[in-house]
Design a protein around this motif. Structure first.
Motif, PDB file in Angstrom:
ATOM      1  N   SER A 178     -11.193 -36.171  34.824  1.00  0.00           N
ATOM      2  CA  SER A 178      -9.987 -36.124  35.646  1.00  0.00           C
ATOM      3  C   SER A 178      -9.549 -34.677  35.895  1.00  0.00           C
ATOM      4  CB  SER A 178      -8.893 -36.906  34.932  1.00  0.00           C
ATOM      5  OG  SER A 178      -7.668 -36.693  35.524  1.00  0.00           O
ATOM      6  N   LEU A 179      -9.659 -33.876  34.846  1.00  0.00           N
ATOM      7  CA  LEU A 179      -9.303 -32.460  35.002  1.00  0.00           C
ATOM      8  C   LEU A 179     -10.221 -31.761  36.005  1.00  0.00           C
ATOM      9  CD1 LEU A 179      -8.390 -31.198  31.437  1.00  0.00           C
ATOM     10  CD2 LEU A 179      -7.058 -30.831  33.503  1.00  0.00           C
ATOM     11  N   GLN A 180     -11.505 -32.137  35.931  1.00  0.00           N
ATOM     12  CA  GLN A 180     -12.465 -31.547  36.878  1.00  0.00           C
ATOM     13  C   GLN A 180     -12.107 -31.941  38.310  1.00  0.00           C
ATOM     14  OE1 GLN A 180     -16.094 -33.146  35.350  1.00  0.00           O
ATOM     15  NE2 GLN A 180     -16.337 -31.558  33.807  1.00  0.00           N
ATOM     16  N   ILE A 181     -11.748 -33.231  38.478  1.00  0.00           N
ATOM     17  CA  ILE A 181     -11.388 -33.717  39.820  1.00  0.00           C
ATOM     18  C   ILE A 181     -10.160 -32.978  40.339  1.00  0.00           C
ATOM     19  CG2 ILE A 181     -10.566 -35.730  41.131  1.00  0.00           C
ATOM     20  CD1 ILE A 181     -12.136 -37.428  39.009  1.00  0.00           C
ATOM     21  N   ARG A 182      -9.172 -32.862  39.462  1.00  0.00           N
ATOM     22  CA  ARG A 182      -7.927 -32.217  39.885  1.00  0.00           C
ATOM     23  C   ARG A 182      -8.130 -30.738  40.193  1.00  0.00           C
ATOM     24  NH1 ARG A 182      -3.176 -35.582  36.700  1.00  0.00           N
ATOM     25  NH2 ARG A 182      -4.206 -37.575  36.928  1.00  0.00           N
ATOM     26  N   GLU A 183      -9.108 -30.159  39.504  1.00  0.00           N
ATOM     27  CA  GLU A 183      -9.459 -28.761  39.824  1.00  0.00           C
ATOM     28  C   GLU A 183      -9.960 -28.691  41.269  1.00  0.00           C
ATOM     29  OE1 GLU A 183      -9.198 -25.912  38.412  1.00  0.00           O
ATOM     30  OE2 GLU A 183      -8.993 -26.209  36.244  1.00  0.00           O
ATOM     31  N   GLN A 184     -10.775 -29.708  41.634  1.00  0.00           N
ATOM     32  CA  GLN A 184     -11.325 -29.750  42.992  1.00  0.00           C
ATOM     33  C   GLN A 184     -10.220 -29.856  44.038  1.00  0.00           C
ATOM     34  OE1 GLN A 184     -14.248 -32.840  43.683  1.00  0.00           O
ATOM     35  NE2 GLN A 184     -15.270 -32.402  41.766  1.00  0.00           N
ATOM     36  N   PHE A 185      -9.162 -30.599  43.693  1.00  0.00           N
ATOM     37  CA  PHE A 185      -8.079 -30.826  44.645  1.00  0.00           C
ATOM     38  C   PHE A 185      -6.952 -29.803  44.509  1.00  0.00           C
ATOM     39  CE2 PHE A 185     -10.265 -34.805  44.847  1.00  0.00           C
ATOM     40  CZ  PHE A 185     -10.065 -35.235  46.150  1.00  0.00           C
ATOM     41  N   ARG A 186      -7.202 -28.779  43.721  1.00  0.00           N
ATOM     42  CA  ARG A 186      -6.142 -27.813  43.451  1.00  0.00           C
ATOM     43  C   ARG A 186      -5.676 -27.108  44.729  1.00  0.00           C
ATOM     44  NH1 ARG A 186      -6.130 -24.086  38.053  1.00  0.00           N
ATOM     45  NH2 ARG A 186      -3.884 -24.117  37.807  1.00  0.00           N
ATOM     46  N   GLN A 187      -6.625 -26.904  45.650  1.00  0.00           N
ATOM     47  CA  GLN A 187      -6.278 -26.215  46.899  1.00  0.00           C
ATOM     48  C   GLN A 187      -5.698 -27.161  47.952  1.00  0.00           C
ATOM     49  OE1 GLN A 187      -6.505 -22.924  46.819  1.00  0.00           O
ATOM     50  NE2 GLN A 187      -7.416 -23.100  44.787  1.00  0.00           N
ATOM     51  N   ALA A 188      -5.785 -28.482  47.675  1.00  0.00           N
ATOM     52  CA  ALA A 188      -5.315 -29.454  48.671  1.00  0.00           C
ATOM     53  C   ALA A 188      -3.801 -29.404  48.813  1.00  0.00           C
ATOM     54  CB  ALA A 188      -5.748 -30.852  48.263  1.00  0.00           C
ATOM     55  N   LYS A 189      -3.345 -29.714  50.029  1.00  0.00           N
ATOM     56  CA  LYS A 189      -1.897 -29.719  50.261  1.00  0.00           C
ATOM     57  C   LYS A 189      -1.266 -30.881  49.487  1.00  0.00           C
ATOM     58  CE  LYS A 189      -2.038 -28.414  55.132  1.00  0.00           C
ATOM     59  NZ  LYS A 189      -1.750 -28.990  56.448  1.00  0.00           N
ATOM     60  N   PRO A 190      -0.067 -30.695  48.942  1.00  0.00           N
ATOM     61  CA  PRO A 190       0.598 -31.803  48.230  1.00  0.00           C
ATOM     62  C   PRO A 190       0.751 -33.052  49.108  1.00  0.00           C
ATOM     63  CG  PRO A 190       1.772 -29.750  47.860  1.00  0.00           C
ATOM     64  CD  PRO A 190       0.713 -29.445  48.872  1.00  0.00           C
ATOM     65  N   GLU A 191       0.949 -32.849  50.433  1.00  0.00           N
ATOM     66  CA  GLU A 191       1.100 -34.014  51.326  1.00  0.00           C
ATOM     67  C   GLU A 191      -0.182 -34.845  51.346  1.00  0.00           C
ATOM     68  OE1 GLU A 191       1.655 -30.674  53.860  1.00  0.00           O
ATOM     69  OE2 GLU A 191       2.302 -30.568  51.787  1.00  0.00           O
ATOM     70  N   HIS A 192      -1.317 -34.163  51.287  1.00  0.00           N
ATOM     71  CA  HIS A 192      -2.587 -34.888  51.289  1.00  0.00           C
ATOM     72  C   HIS A 192      -2.788 -35.622  49.966  1.00  0.00           C
ATOM     73  CE1 HIS A 192      -4.291 -31.929  54.505  1.00  0.00           C
ATOM     74  NE2 HIS A 192      -3.387 -32.766  54.977  1.00  0.00           N
ATOM     75  N   ILE A 193      -2.406 -34.964  48.886  1.00  0.00           N
ATOM     76  CA  ILE A 193      -2.496 -35.601  47.569  1.00  0.00           C
ATOM     77  C   ILE A 193      -1.595 -36.839  47.556  1.00  0.00           C
ATOM     78  CG2 ILE A 193      -2.038 -35.314  45.077  1.00  0.00           C
ATOM     79  CD1 ILE A 193      -4.347 -33.601  45.948  1.00  0.00           C
ATOM     80  N   ALA A 194      -0.404 -36.701  48.157  1.00  0.00           N
ATOM     81  CA  ALA A 194       0.540 -37.824  48.190  1.00  0.00           C
ATOM     82  C   ALA A 194      -0.078 -39.016  48.921  1.00  0.00           C
ATOM     83  CB  ALA A 194       1.843 -37.398  48.872  1.00  0.00           C
TER      84      ALA A 194
END
Lengths: 371, 127
Positions: free
Chosen positions: A212-228
């Protein structure tokens, strides 16, 4: 086994096996005597494990291996296993399975490869490819995503919180120790079982947290709106835009039903009279058989009955045996085309004809759709 | 406006006939298709089919547009062009509806679908 563990019976643990008390019965007594005369019983604690052992003057029969019991507990007693598992996950705040959905290739294929074909992406007349981020923007514009997902998106991006949990798990991970050889009460063994299951769950979840940490590292640059948007989809498991949608199949893990609405449409009968058909959803599942069907209770010349979930009668259609975006798009299109444009009033092709024929078989009638 | 309308669309005013015409040829059930834009004076009197051919033969297509044309071509292998649920015949104005861009510019719009038939069911042999 569960009843035994809930009882007040005393059980023996010997060389990682549970031995259950042997009921007193004259016939069993005789058999034991024969066994004893043939081969002397070993005393508890010896490495070689016997089928029947004597302990403190009582006989016990070998029942099950503890390692096997723990490893297969989910299959043995699913309800109890999930209760233990949830208890453990709640304790360590790991109840949401969001991360898995972020890496769900099926969902990604639906969102970024299939959906773009069926929804309007460009606001102007030029046709350009829309990036995955553009698709997420579009979903954000068209779907009313509750505010809590935007708040969670910020938490999601905070890796420190997850790292803390991981560290906490490493420190507090209960040790999976086998019970000592000897007599144990049912409740005592049950308590041990709970701890053992917790340890197993934590070992499993620890792996998930690292992942999960690895995945979240991948999405670290993603916009919060996209994560939402992704968090919302992970929770909701369903969405619809421009008549295209999908819904997670709760019966089959990781699988979805993908659909496209027909909208209202008109078919004509032999005499060119019009029949207005209501909207329905043509769907294909992400697992075999990849055949188009109608989700709703529906009637149509190409559907055998008038009920939900009917496959569409197709001519010269060989379903693919592989889940790809291309195959799903083609299958949905075949189904939509069959329903909207496939019926020929002159040929009366299908299970049923719209008009009543001279040799009328009273099956499905469409008089109520006539306009 | 739905595809269920049987009658051809003739709801545009006389002055709207001077608007540019936007033709969109959509492959199958896709949401977006190949766009052809025709200025007033360039499309009147021409059959809709001819305008479709012209749109499909456009040069200097982007990669996206080329992919759409490939999809259309595949659908048209044994398929046909439909507008408002009917095979196209006559002029574009017979199928056009008036629309406007977000900037408020008016135009006439004709959606056309390239549909490859799927004759579901079986033939009863009754004609």
């Amino acid at each position: 086994m569960k009843q035994l563990l809930d009882s007040d019976l005393e059980l023996v643990v010997e060389s990682d096996f549970i031995y259950m008390p042997l009921l007193f019965d004259p016939e069993i007594e005789k058999e034991i005597q024969i066994l004893e005369s043939e081969k002397p019983l070993g005393s508890p604690g010896k490495p070689e494990s016997k089928s029947i052992i004597a302990f403190e003057g009582k006989h016990f029969v070998k029942a099950l291996n503890l390692h096997s019991f723990i490893n297969n507990y989910e299959a043995i007693d699913a309800h109890s296993y999930h209760r233990f598992r949830n208890e453990c996950l709640r304790k360590y705040r790991l109840t949401r399975e969001v991360d898995g959905h972020f890496l769900d290739e099926t969902l990604r294929t639906i969102l970024f490869r299939i959906m773009p074909y069926f929804i309007k992406k460009n606001k102007v007349f030029n046709r350009k490819k829309v990036s995955d981020e553009g698709i997420l923007d579009l979903i954000g514009e068209k779907i009313d995503i509750p505010g809590k997902y935007y708040i969670e998106a910020i938490t999601f991006g905070d890796l420190n919180a997850l790292k803390e949990i991981l560290k906490e798990l490493e420190n507090q991970k209960p040790l999976f120790q086998m019970p000592e050889n000897g007599l144990h009460s049912g409740p005592k063994l049950r308590d041990w079982l709970r701890k053992a299951i917790h340890a197993k769950v934590l070992a499993d979840e620890q792996h998930r947290i690292i992942k999960s940490l690895q995945i979240r590292e991948q999405f670290r640059q993603a916009k919060p709106e996209h994560i939402a948007v992704l968090l919302y989809l992970a929770d909701a498991g369903a969405m619809e835009i421009d008549g295209f949608g999908f819904t997670r199949n709760n019966a089959v893990k990781g699988e979805y039903l993908i659909y496209k609405r027909t909208g209202d449409y008109i078919l004509k009968d032999y005499y060119a009279r019009s029949y207005l058909f209501p909207d329905c959803r043509i769907a294909v599942s992400t697992y075999t058989p990849y055949r188009p069907f109608v989700i709703e209770k529906y009637k149509h010349p190409f559907l055998l009955g008038h009920k939900a979930g009917q496959e569409i009668c197709m001519k010269n259609f060989v379903p693919s045996n592989e889940f790809t975006a291309e195959n799903v798009i083609r299958t949905l299109e075949e189904g939509l085309t069959a329903m909207r444009y496939g019926y020929n009033g002159r040929q009366r092709n299908g299970y049923h004809s719209l008009d009543e024929m001279w040799v009328h078989i009273p099956t499905t009638t469409f008089e109520d759709y006539r306009i | 406006m739905t595809d269920t309308e049987v009658k051809k669309i003739l709801d545009i005013d006389e002055d709207e006939k001077l608007l540019p015409l936007v033709l969109e040829i959509l492959p199958g059930h896709a949401a977006e298709g190949l766009i052809g834009i025709y200025e007033p004076g360039s499309y009147e009197g021409k059959s809709l089919r001819k305008l479709c051919d012209r749109t499909l033969n456009k040069k200097n297509l982007s990669i996206e547009e080329q992919l759409i044309v490939e999809d259309i071509t595949r659908q048209l292998e044994g398929g046909k062009l439909l507008s408002r649920g009917q095979e196209i015949e006559g002029t574009a104005l017979e199928y056009a509806v008036s629309e406007q861009t977000e900037a408020g510019e008016k135009y006439l719009y004709v959606p056309i679908r390239a549909i490859k038939p799927q004759e579901g069911g079986w033939d009863w042999g009754v004609n």
